[in-house]
Design an enzyme around this catalytic site. Structure first.
Site, short mmCIF file in Angstrom:
data_model
loop_
_atom_site.label_atom_id
_atom_site.label_comp_id
_atom_site.label_asym_id
_atom_site.label_seq_id
_atom_site.Cartn_x
_atom_site.Cartn_y
_atom_site.Cartn_z
N ASP A 292 0.84 -1.28 -0.11
CA ASP A 292 -0.11 0.17 -0.06
C ASP A 292 0.89 1.16 0.05
OD1 ASP A 292 -2.09 1.59 -0.11
OD2 ASP A 292 -3.13 0.75 1.66
C1 BGC Z 1 -5.02 3.46 -0.06
C2 BGC Z 1 -5.00 2.24 -1.43
C3 BGC Z 1 -4.92 3.08 -2.38
C4 BGC Z 1 -3.64 3.60 -2.64
C5 BGC Z 1 -3.29 4.53 -3.99
C6 BGC Z 1 -3.71 4.07 -0.27
O1 BGC Z 1 -3.74 5.30 0.63
O2 BGC Z 1 -4.94 2.58 1.20
O3 BGC Z 1 -6.19 1.74 -1.00
O4 BGC Z 1 -5.17 2.02 -3.62
O5 BGC Z 1 -3.51 4.65 -1.56
O6 BGC Z 1 -4.08 5.41 -4.06
#
Ligand code: BGC
Length: 758
Positions: A292
């Site tokens: 993530d």
């Molecule tokens: C989120 C993810 C997301 C990623 C990219 C993160 O802050 O937890 O779910 O895919 O950002 O934007």
């Protein structure tokens, strides 16, 4: 809204020449694995590490980012030291980035382009929690197929969806982004979504790669506070959290994303047992895991890694293949291999997984295949809107309908539409809206006005919900003081036969980082509702929100309540369809609605406890100030007709190993309009090696019945259905007595019993 597009354009565009150039890698070898190996053999260690790095395409962030500047990113792209980019939007921008990589780098491995396409790209569908309320798997698949087509028309070929985190806590802002509290339903939706995004063939340029996220446990954050620690035992992990991920892996999802949280002290991103041992090992899944956003480096503040290099070491050993904007792999991996701290075999394994997905997507054949500028002209946006309206109306849940207030009778001549969300064209778009335009939804007011009916409509906002600037990253300021619109709303309510009040939550009250300690009607909304109710009792409350809300006062005092979530582009039209009876509501709650926020986490598939009840005194499992159980249970939803469940019968009371039983239940439409019912099947294993929930959803069937019509619904009860992760630490069915329960929600159920013998 994130400002990706503009920023991206200024970075990516205009840097390079325009000669198309395909990958230098010859695709002469048929077998993907051989191709992957042949590419890997050509790569230097630096290039391998480069494949494991994903950069944000813009400098507008969703969290703390790597310290790498624009120029450095560009240089790395040209050297072929980037595996993927996220948030690069438009065919022009992705093509420029791809060219920057393909035309300058030595190794010429195509990039893939990721983006959070969560509930539509331009045409916005209901937020995932809302769409799940349709219990319609074909709808879930179709909206994903459409989202994939619209994404690819803008050069995006990889979505970070579906989010399949089980969440039992309405305080958690991201509950809107998943499928609610149930493992079985979430698993079914997960597979539907993956099939919709990926189609039958990942190399089809009208499909995109999907991501099962967040692996694992993220939705059970303590106290519902985003990014918080998760403390669950192994049985809950295996029986509740992991099954949707197993279903996603079995469905061939191209990628997984790990998660920010710790589970029992170990950051999921650094968890070898989850990633390398379970997902890649026992489940034998072949795709790659992206971290993530910055979650590898976040192991430092977790207190699990000393610095970025240490974080990289932990993550790569654990099996995290790609570092999203965290800067850890780039800071540490090469050095770690050179110092002998990690085996290059681990890097090879990660790179092979990334290359495998790229091969399967057909990128080595044509790195520009997802960058077809003409595709945009072929996208049937009008058709997509029709589907969006259809799915939106199926997602609406009728919670209460006293005095037959709904559907609105043609005899009603004057309707007052009141509330801060009544004329809101933005909140229905919800959070995680991809390229859904600001203020582009059909509002409730517009939806009603678009429909031909006799009533005169007046409108008053009453109170504002939020105030000031609203954006993806900034907190929303709630109006707590300006009551100036209340007198006008009261006057209009007094003058009308029926009041439609549209209240709930702003789009930016739920979503990432939007956990709330209070889940009632924020600001002055309840005050407005009470003032209106003093002058007119004929109120239909249209509740627009991304999470289950505490609406106890309304449930006791307002005759009709319709849960409409945030339904996307066609929101107002779909709501009008239901309010006016053009569509008979068929949605059922995928989450429990609490009586009070203090009950959270609240879920139907709870344990019985050793003290489930006691008529004499207080020493049983309850709160002394509130009735146990939800205000509206999981699986609940009314219709404009009624359904009658007859006696449940079972083909035998004994189930033997390898055998199956047939459960039958006649369901009758006992009202006077046609309607659809979701017939739900629950199971309880009465005595087991590990205490089992009092009931768990094991199947559901949607049935449409004409007035007076009866259909017999059958479920096949197999051994598979009885399996769980018990004391043997394997998925097994244990012999003994079982209860089966059937009905239209998780509380009103008819029961039969059987024995399972081995
Ligand atoms: C989120 C993810 C997301 C990623 C990219 C993160 O802050 O937890 O779910 O895919 O950002 O934007």
């Amino acid at each position: 809204m994130r400002k990706y597009f503009l920023i991206i354009s200024s970075f990516i565009l205009g840097t390079l020449g325009s000669t198309a150039q395909n990958s230098g890698i010859q695709s002469t070898v048929k077998d993907v694995e051989t191709k992957v190996d042949s590419v890997l053999n050509l790569m230097t260690l630096e290039e391998k590490v480069g494949q494991m790095i994903q950069y944000n395409g813009s400098w507008d962030l969703t969290g703390p980012a790597s310290e790498v500047g624009n120029k450095e990113k560009e240089d790395r792209l040209k050297k072929g030291l980037v595996g993927s980019m996220l948030n690069v939007l438009s065919v022009e921008a992705t093509e420029k980035a791809q060219r920057m990589n393909m035309e300058n780098s030595r190794i010429k491995i195509p990039l893939i382009f990721g983006y959070d396409v969560i509930h539509g790209y331009k045409t916005i569908f209901p937020v995932p929690l809302g769409e799940t309320a349709s219990w319609d798997l074909e709808a879930a698949q179709e909206s994903a197929r459409i989202a994939a087509l619209e994404s690819v028309a803008q050069g995006v070929n990889w979505t970070f969806s579906p989010m399949i985190d089980i969440s039992r806590d309405a305080r958690w802002g991201r509950i809107m982004e998943g499928s609610g509290e149930d493992t079985y339903l979430t698993s079914k939706i997960a597979v539907a979504k993956i099939n919709g995004y990926q189609g039958d063939d990942l190399s089809d340029p009208k499909t995109i790669a999907a991501t099962a996220k967040h692996f694992a446990g993220y939705g059970l954050a303590e106290g519902g506070r985003d990014y918080n620690a998760v403390n669950i035992g192994k049985y809950e992990l295996h029986n509740v959290v992991l099954p949707p991920f197993k279903a996603a892996a079995d469905a061939g999802v191209a990628t997984f994303m790990n998660s920010f949280n710790t589970i029992d002290g170990i950051p999921a991103t650094g968890s070898k047992s989850l990633q390398r041992d379970l997902l890649k090992g026992k489940w034998d899944w072949q795709g790659f895991i992206v971290s993530d956003w910055g979650s590898i480096s976040e192991m430092i503040p977790h207190g699990f890694a000393r610095d970025k290099i240490h974080a990289a070491e932990i993550a790569v050993i654990a099996g995290s293949d790609m570092d999203m904007e965290g800067g850890a792999y780039e800071a540490g991996l090469e050095q770690l291999v050179k110092e002998g701290k990690i085996d290059e075999g681990l890097i090879n394994e990660a790179v092979k997984r990334i290359l495998r997905v790229k091969f399967k997507m057909g990128l080595f054949e044509d790195p520009y295949k997802y960058m077809n500028a003409n595709l945009e002209n072929e996208v049937p946006y009008d058709e997509h809107r029709k589907t969006a309206r259809d799915i939106a109306k199926k997602s609406i849940v009728l919670l209460k309908n006293e005095n037959d207030l709904l559907p609105i009778k043609s005899s009603v001549k004057k309707i007052a539409v009141i509330g801060p969300l009544a004329d809101d064209k933005d909140t229905p778009i919800g959070n995680w809206r991809a390229q859904g335009e600001t203020n582009s939804a059909v509002s409730v007011l517009e939806g009603l006005k678009n429909t031909e009916f006799n009533s005169k409509i007046t409108y008053a906002k009453g109170v504002a919900l939020g105030q000031g600037e609203r954006s993806f990253l900034m907190p929303l300021e709630i109006n707590k003081t300006d009551r100036s619109g209340i007198p006008d709303a009261v006057a209009k309510a007094k003058d009308a036969e029926l009041v439609i009040m549209v209240l709930g939550e702003d789009a930016f009250q739920s979503g990432e980082g939007r956990s709330q300690a209070n889940i009632g009607l924020a600001g002055l909304q309840l005050e407005l509702l009470k003032e209106v109710q003093k002058v007119n009792k004929n109120i239909v409350l249209v509740l627009m929100n991304g999470r289950p809300m505490e609406i106890t006062w309304a449930a006791e005092n307002i005759p009709a309540i319709v849960e409409v979530w945030q339904l996307g582009t066609e929101s107002g039209n779909a709501i009008a369809d239901v309010l006016l009876g053009k569509y008979n509501p068929s949605g059922k709650l995928p989450v429990s609605f609490p009586r009070a926020v203090g009950q959270e986490p609240l879920y139907y598939n709870r344990m019985n406890t050793g003290r489930p009840a006691n008529d004499l005194h207080v020493t049983y499992s309850h709160y002394t100030d509130i009735t146990n159980g939800p205000l509206y249970p999981f699986g609940f939803g009314l219709s404009y007709t009624t359904f009658n469940y007859g006696d449940v019968s079972l083909s035998s009371e004994e189930l033997s190993e390898g055998g199956s039983l047939t459960l039958s239940v006649p369901v009758t439409n006992s009202g006077d309009v046609k309607g659809k019912e979701v017939v739900q099947l629950y199971l309880h294993d009465l005595v087991a090696s590990v205490a089992r929930p009092i009931k768990e959803l094991k199947g559901f069937k949607m049935v449409e019945l004409a007035p007076g019509e009866t259909k017999t619904i059958e479920f096949i009860i197999s051994e598979e259905m009885l399996k769980f992760y018990g004391a043997s630490e394997k998925w097994e069915a244990e012999p003994g007595e079982f209860k089966l329960m059937v009905g239209g929600n998780s509380e009103e159920l008819k029961t039969v019993k059987f024995n399972y013998n081995k």
